[in-house]
Design a protein around this motif. Structure first.
Motif, short mmCIF file in Angstrom:
data_model
loop_
_atom_site.label_atom_id
_atom_site.label_comp_id
_atom_site.label_asym_id
_atom_site.label_seq_id
_atom_site.Cartn_x
_atom_site.Cartn_y
_atom_site.Cartn_z
N SER A 191 -2.75 -28.55 -62.16
CA SER A 191 -2.47 -27.89 -61.10
C SER A 191 -0.99 -27.45 -61.28
N SER A 242 -11.62 -30.45 -58.70
CA SER A 242 -10.87 -31.30 -58.25
C SER A 242 -9.73 -30.61 -57.50
N ALA A 287 0.19 -36.76 -53.42
CA ALA A 287 -0.97 -37.99 -53.58
C ALA A 287 -0.37 -39.37 -53.77
N ILE A 328 3.30 -37.65 -57.07
CA ILE A 328 2.73 -37.47 -58.47
C ILE A 328 3.57 -36.43 -58.89
N ILE A 354 -2.29 -42.21 -55.68
CA ILE A 354 -2.34 -42.15 -57.30
C ILE A 354 -0.91 -42.08 -57.87
P1 ATP Z 1 -0.47 -32.12 -48.24
O1 ATP Z 1 -0.77 -32.74 -46.76
O2 ATP Z 1 0.90 -32.12 -48.55
O3 ATP Z 1 -0.81 -30.73 -48.34
P2 ATP Z 1 -2.94 -32.86 -49.38
O4 ATP Z 1 -3.54 -32.53 -48.15
O5 ATP Z 1 -3.16 -31.89 -50.45
O6 ATP Z 1 -1.22 -32.93 -49.17
P3 ATP Z 1 -2.91 -35.03 -51.29
O7 ATP Z 1 -2.38 -36.44 -51.02
O8 ATP Z 1 -1.96 -34.27 -52.08
O9 ATP Z 1 -2.96 -34.30 -49.99
O10 ATP Z 1 -4.18 -34.90 -51.92
C1 ATP Z 1 -5.24 -35.57 -51.53
C2 ATP Z 1 -6.14 -36.34 -52.48
O11 ATP Z 1 -6.56 -35.57 -53.71
C3 ATP Z 1 -5.40 -37.44 -53.07
O12 ATP Z 1 -5.50 -38.72 -52.29
C4 ATP Z 1 -5.79 -37.69 -54.47
O13 ATP Z 1 -6.88 -38.62 -54.43
C5 ATP Z 1 -6.27 -36.33 -54.83
N1 ATP Z 1 -5.36 -35.38 -55.51
C6 ATP Z 1 -4.47 -34.63 -55.00
N2 ATP Z 1 -3.56 -34.16 -56.28
C7 ATP Z 1 -4.17 -34.65 -57.33
C8 ATP Z 1 -4.01 -34.42 -58.92
N3 ATP Z 1 -3.12 -33.64 -59.37
N4 ATP Z 1 -4.95 -35.22 -59.60
C9 ATP Z 1 -5.78 -35.85 -59.12
N5 ATP Z 1 -6.20 -36.04 -57.84
C10 ATP Z 1 -5.49 -35.31 -57.04
#
Ligand code: ATP
Length: 353
Positions: A288, A252, A275, A11, A278
């Motif tokens: 963010s 969120s 993410a 994303i 999505i």
């Molecule tokens: P990392 O392991 O790189 O730190 P993370 O643990 O933050 O990643 P992500 O895949 O970024 O994992 O986020 C987990 C979930 O949060 C995603 O599957 C998504 O559904 C939601 N999410 C993350 N960022 C967003 C966003 N900007 N908008 C909406 N939903 C989000």
């Protein structure tokens, strides 16, 4: 102010496109004279240059005043010998961005699951339980036998001292309360030192109330009563986990803005990852990355005494809050807009600020 912009993976490009428009609008509106230099990191750089980040890119970033880093597919980058370097780690370590500041607050117009709160996690960013950054070369995770792995955690006096100072200085601009989060009941020496140094630094800030909480208990406390906290200071991995929780509690992960700051450099990067579930669907929340852009402008304004930078940062934050209050936001925070339309709702308000 010269800012290098790296859209990132998943994303990242979608949310960064919105943040770039906001920076350009803020520059026009507040006379910031921003120069944005666009480049690539992550998968795009791996394809183009054979590595997720390059020495030339680092030099470009060093010469700039700030970096906007998009979300990175960290999990994909496993083998440094194949150019798969974790860009987030690379910049944090190379630029010594020791303080990861991750605010979490509730917004008017959004159903507050736990009541209103406004706190900031101050996470040490350069050592701790992070195998990819706490040794000079090689990693600090070792395969002793095919069935035995040893992972090292590094805690140093210098890093504890500087992250504690960041936390107390921040608390002085807020509600003057610092909570030290640790696991000193088990990690008696490392986290014992972390607490001692935080309290020692705290004595230079007599107006600031200090308490400490064991990290597992903190998970319950922060869900039960997040409004009790103001600035929460902690070591690297605890801060990573706790700040995802506090971002989600605020509504969120898509509200998780974050700044990685050092003495001479700073990097705005959303607290969440790329993410992939999505990505490319125009549904990610751009807030963010927008909040991270605002934090970068604020950091620069504070260092240079640039009031217009502080005003621009505040205007971006207010525009996000106003768009959410009007329901003009993405689905994860109760709206129905896509990434671009939610970004436009913020830009319209910024233009009118
Ligand atoms: P990392 O392991 O790189 O730190 P993370 O643990 O933050 O990643 P992500 O895949 O970024 O994992 O986020 C987990 C979930 O949060 C995603 O599957 C998504 O559904 C939601 N999410 C993350 N960022 C967003 C966003 N900007 N908008 C909406 N939903 C989000």
């Amino acid at each position: 102010m010269k800012i290098v912009v790296l859209p990132g993976d998943g994303i990242g490009p979608e949310t960064m496109a919105v943040a770039v428009e906001a920076l350009e609008e803020a520059s026009r509106r507040f006379g910031l004279g921003l120069q944005l230099e666009h480049d690539v990191a992550g998968h795009a750089s791996l394809q183009r240059h054979g590595a997720t980040v390059t020495p030339a890119l680092l030099e470009k970033v060093r010469a700039a005043d700030g970096l906007m880093l998009g979300s990175m597919a960290t999990y994909d980058f496993k083998d440094e010998s194949k150019g798969e370097i974790n860009p987030s780690k690379f910049f944090r370590k190379s630029l010594d961005l020791y303080a990861n500041i991750r605010p979490a607050r509730t917004y008017c117009g959004m159903p507050a699951r736990l009541g209103e709160f406004d706190l900031v996690v101050v996470r040490e960013n350069t050592e701790g339980f992070y195998a990819d950054r706490n040794v000079e070369s090689g990693g600090s995770e070792m395969l002793i036998t095919p069935d035995v792995v040893v992972s090292l955690r590094r805690i140093t006096r210098q890093c504890c001292e500087r992250i504690a100072r960041t936390a107390f200085e921040l608390a002085m601009t807020r509600k003057k309360h610092v909570t030290i989060v640790h696991k000193a009941n088990v990690l008696k020496i490392g986290d014992g030192m972390f607490i001692d140094i935080c309290r020692q630094v705290g004595r230079e800030f007599p107006e600031v109330r200090v308490d400490d909480v064991i990290v597992d208990a903190m998970m319950a406390h922060v869900v039960r009563a997040p409004e009790r906290y103001d600035v929460v200071v902690t070591t690297n991995m605890f801060g990573d986990i706790l700040s995802d929780l506090t971002a989600e509690l605020s509504g969120s992960l898509g509200l998780g803005g974050s700044l990685n700051a050092g003495r001479d450099h700073a990097m705005g990067q959303a607290a969440h990852g790329s993410a992939p579930d999505i990505a490319g669907q125009d549904i990610a929340n751009p807030a963010s990355q927008l909040l991270s852009a605002a934090m970068l402008l604020n950091w620069y304004g504070q260092r240079k005494g640039g009031r217009n930078f502080l005003e621009a940062a505040a205007a971006i934050e207010q525009a996000i809050a106003a768009a959410i209050a009007a329901g003009q936001c993405t689905r994860d925070v109760g709206g129905s807009l896509g990434t671009r339309a939610a970004g436009q709702a913020v830009l319209d308000r910024l233009r009118a600020a």
